[in-house]
Design a protein around this motif. Structure first.
Motif, PDB file in Angstrom:
ATOM      1  N   VAL A   1      10.148  -8.196   0.011  1.00 40.29           N
ATOM      2  CA  VAL A   1       9.963  -7.951   1.509  1.00 40.29           C
ATOM      3  C   VAL A   1      10.418  -9.275   2.316  1.00 40.29           C
ATOM      4  CG1 VAL A   1       8.664  -7.106   3.436  1.00 40.29           C
ATOM      5  CG2 VAL A   1       8.171  -6.372   1.032  1.00 40.29           C
TER       6      VAL A   1
ATOM      7  N   ASP B   1      13.582  -6.783   6.312  1.00 36.99           N
ATOM      8  CA  ASP B   1      12.959  -5.521   6.025  1.00 36.99           C
ATOM      9  C   ASP B   1      11.992  -5.215   7.038  1.00 36.99           C
ATOM     10  OD1 ASP B   1      14.166  -5.090   3.173  1.00 36.99           O
ATOM     11  OD2 ASP B   1      12.845  -7.025   2.815  1.00 36.99           O
TER      12      ASP B   1
ATOM     13  N   GLY C   1       8.568  -0.559  -1.178  1.00 43.40           N
ATOM     14  CA  GLY C   1       9.578  -1.606  -1.428  1.00 43.40           C
ATOM     15  C   GLY C   1       9.828  -1.919  -2.808  1.00 43.40           C
TER      16      GLY C   1
ATOM     17  N   LEU D   1       7.318 -12.604  -0.986  1.00 39.94           N
ATOM     18  CA  LEU D   1       7.665 -12.250   0.629  1.00 39.94           C
ATOM     19  C   LEU D   1       8.398 -13.354   1.014  1.00 39.94           C
ATOM     20  CD1 LEU D   1       3.972 -11.260   1.298  1.00 39.94           C
ATOM     21  CD2 LEU D   1       5.652  -9.929   0.383  1.00 39.94           C
TER      22      LEU D   1
ATOM     23  N   LYS E   1       3.991  -2.103   3.453  1.00 39.42           N
ATOM     24  CA  LYS E   1       4.664  -2.454   2.298  1.00 39.42           C
ATOM     25  C   LYS E   1       4.315  -2.166   1.258  1.00 39.42           C
ATOM     26  CE  LYS E   1       9.174  -2.784   4.574  1.00 39.42           C
ATOM     27  NZ  LYS E   1      10.125  -2.023   4.386  1.00 39.42           N
TER      28      LYS E   1
END
Length: 493
Positions: free
Chosen positions: A221, A260, A146, A184, A307
């Motif tokens: 993410v 995501d 990502g 995040l 990720k």
């Protein structure tokens, strides 16, 4: 000298030719000058204008508060049970029980005997699933890369931190984060069926995200709990009052919103049987939306999605301790959920993920509906996950916000409540938010919570006194932790 007529005509022609050449030269010179000026302007703008991309760098200011003051949802369905311990209290205007003739009752009643790890399946309150599967849109190694634009700037309206931004080492005794961090974000339960689906068909599939999209898109993410199977087929589960089914047409807007990763480990993922689960997996793969917590067998159900951003690998694992019947549990021979009544399998998955990633996030479905505080199982399991190597535990299922716990330098967010959901009688179910975690390569995270309220299944940021009141309530029910007026979570260990 007298020129002939032909000579005069020839000279005039030559003059016109010279004038035309001069005009062409002048025009070419002017064009060259304009080109040079354009190049200089572009260079100056690039050098002095800064980063003009508001994509995922955290510089975009949050939207203003457009939520209604009363926080009300859809009107209650006829005959709705207002018992605080049951999902039957949900105001589901879609009448999901009528579609299959299922008997009314608690959504997570006792499971069939034979559950692993001892103890009956089900907590006496319906839970939301999370799915873990190796069939997600990952490479052969299970990793998906990502983007990473670095930490977001602070300075959001209303005194709260900007979307995607978390405090770095705030609070007494809290060590600062490392130089490299990933941003995040997490939300609570997302339901795209029942009365929510009616709103989607009326207002468009992007309707629920209109006022919070920036909070979902600015992080590296964003992960959420998907509280519904995605299928056009299936056999409705028996003995469940609320049985959901969402159209695959709703998935593109969910992806475009910024989500995501989704967890399927919850008590609704198999509402349409194994056929519905397999369809869900297929549709998520087609939408290129990775999922955790469920799979075609137990190996896939417990497998993480990994990720990567800014060189930091983040492993997501989905688990549930709310399973309506034992047949919903994944094993080596049939599809199902990654259950965690006995933490043995979950602990092994966490340890394996920690060997593959820098940060391990566990998204777990657990707890008792409409209870402010975590129950003993939540605390026991949350501590076991962190002892096994998890860096952050994020819970769902109670339908309301529960507090945070600081444990051995790691964080547990016991419940993020509903995010996009049908209306429920208890107004606390309308209180929601987006949790940001800024984590470094060593697995240390700093948390910021953005308070929101959902009206007609559409969350919107809170500001001023409403935001302060919600943050104060969260702080009061947290364990060895406090939430300040900016939404930053501090350890009190």
């Amino acid at each position: 000298m007298v020129m002939s007529r032909s000579e005069s005509h020839q000279r005039q022609k030559e003059k016109r030719s010279r004038r035309m050449r001069r005009l062409i030269v002048v025009n070419l010179v002017m064009l060259a000058i304009l080109c040079i000026l354009a190049v200089l302007y572009a260079i100056q703008r690039q050098d002095g204008g800064g980063n003009l991309d508001a994509g995922r760098n955290g510089n975009q200011p949050p939207a203003g508060n457009e939520a209604g003051a009363d926080g009300s949802h859809d009107p209650p369905a006829a005959g709705a049970d207002s018992d605080a311990g049951s999902e039957a209290a949900q105001q589901d205007a879609n009448g999901t029980t009528a579609s299959n003739g299922a008997a009314a009752g608690s959504d997570d009643g006792p499971a069939a005997s034979g559950s692993a790890g001892g103890g009956a399946v089900g907590d006496g309150a319906g839970g939301a699933p999370t799915n873990a599967s190796s069939g997600s849109d990952n490479s052969a190694s299970g990793q998906e890369t990502g983007g990473a634009d670095g930490p977001a700037d602070s300075g959001a309206a209303g005194g709260l931190a900007a979307p995607g931004a978390a405090t770095t080492g705030s609070g007494s005794g809290e060590a600062a984060l490392g130089d490299r961090v990933v941003n995040l974000s997490f939300t609570g339960d997302i339901l795209l069926a029942a009365s929510v689906e009616k709103l989607l068909l009326k207002n468009g599939y992007d309707y629920p995200y209109a006022k919070v999209q920036q909070y979902l898109q600015l992080s590296d993410v964003t992960a959420a709990n998907l509280e519904t199977p995605v299928t056009l087929r299936g056999t409705p589960a028996e003995n469940k009052q609320y049985v959901y089914k969402s159209s695959p047409d709703a998935l593109p807007a969910l992806v475009d919103s910024g989500v995501d990763v989704v967890s399927l480990a919850n008590n609704h993922t198999l509402d349409q049987g194994e056929e519905g689960l397999l369809d869900t997996i297929d549709y998520l793969n087609k939408a290129k939306l990775p999922y955790i917590g469920a799979g075609i067998n137990d190996t896939e159900a417990f497998k993480p999605v990994i990720k990567e951003a800014d060189g930091i690998k983040i492993a997501y694992i989905g688990l549930t301790r709310v399973v309506p019947v034992t047949s919903w549990k994944a094993d080596k021979n049939h599809p199902g959920l990654a259950e965690s009544y006995d933490p043995t399998r979950a602990v092994a998955a966490i340890k394996k993920a920690k060997a593959e990633a820098d940060v391990v996030v566990v998204m777990v479905h657990w707890g008792t509906e409409l209870q402010d505080m975590p129950n003993a199982d939540q605390t026991r399991l949350g501590h076991a996950y962190i002892d096994a190597g998890a860096d952050l535990v994020v819970g769902s299922h109670p339908h309301i916000l529960e507090g945070f716990e600081s444990y051995k330098g790691k964080w547990i967010a016991y419940s993020l409540g509903n995010f996009i959901f049908s209306g429920m009688p208890d107004k606390r179910t309308a209180d929601t938010g987006v949790l940001d975690a800024q984590c470094d390569a060593a697995g240390k995270c700093a948390l910021t919570f953005h308070p929101m309220r959902a009206v007609q299944s559409q969350p919107a940021p809170l500001e001023g006194e409403e935001a302060e009141a919600l943050l104060k309530r969260l702080s009061g029910i947290s364990i060895r932790a406090a939430v300040d007026a900016q939404g930053q979570v501090h350890s009190k260990e």
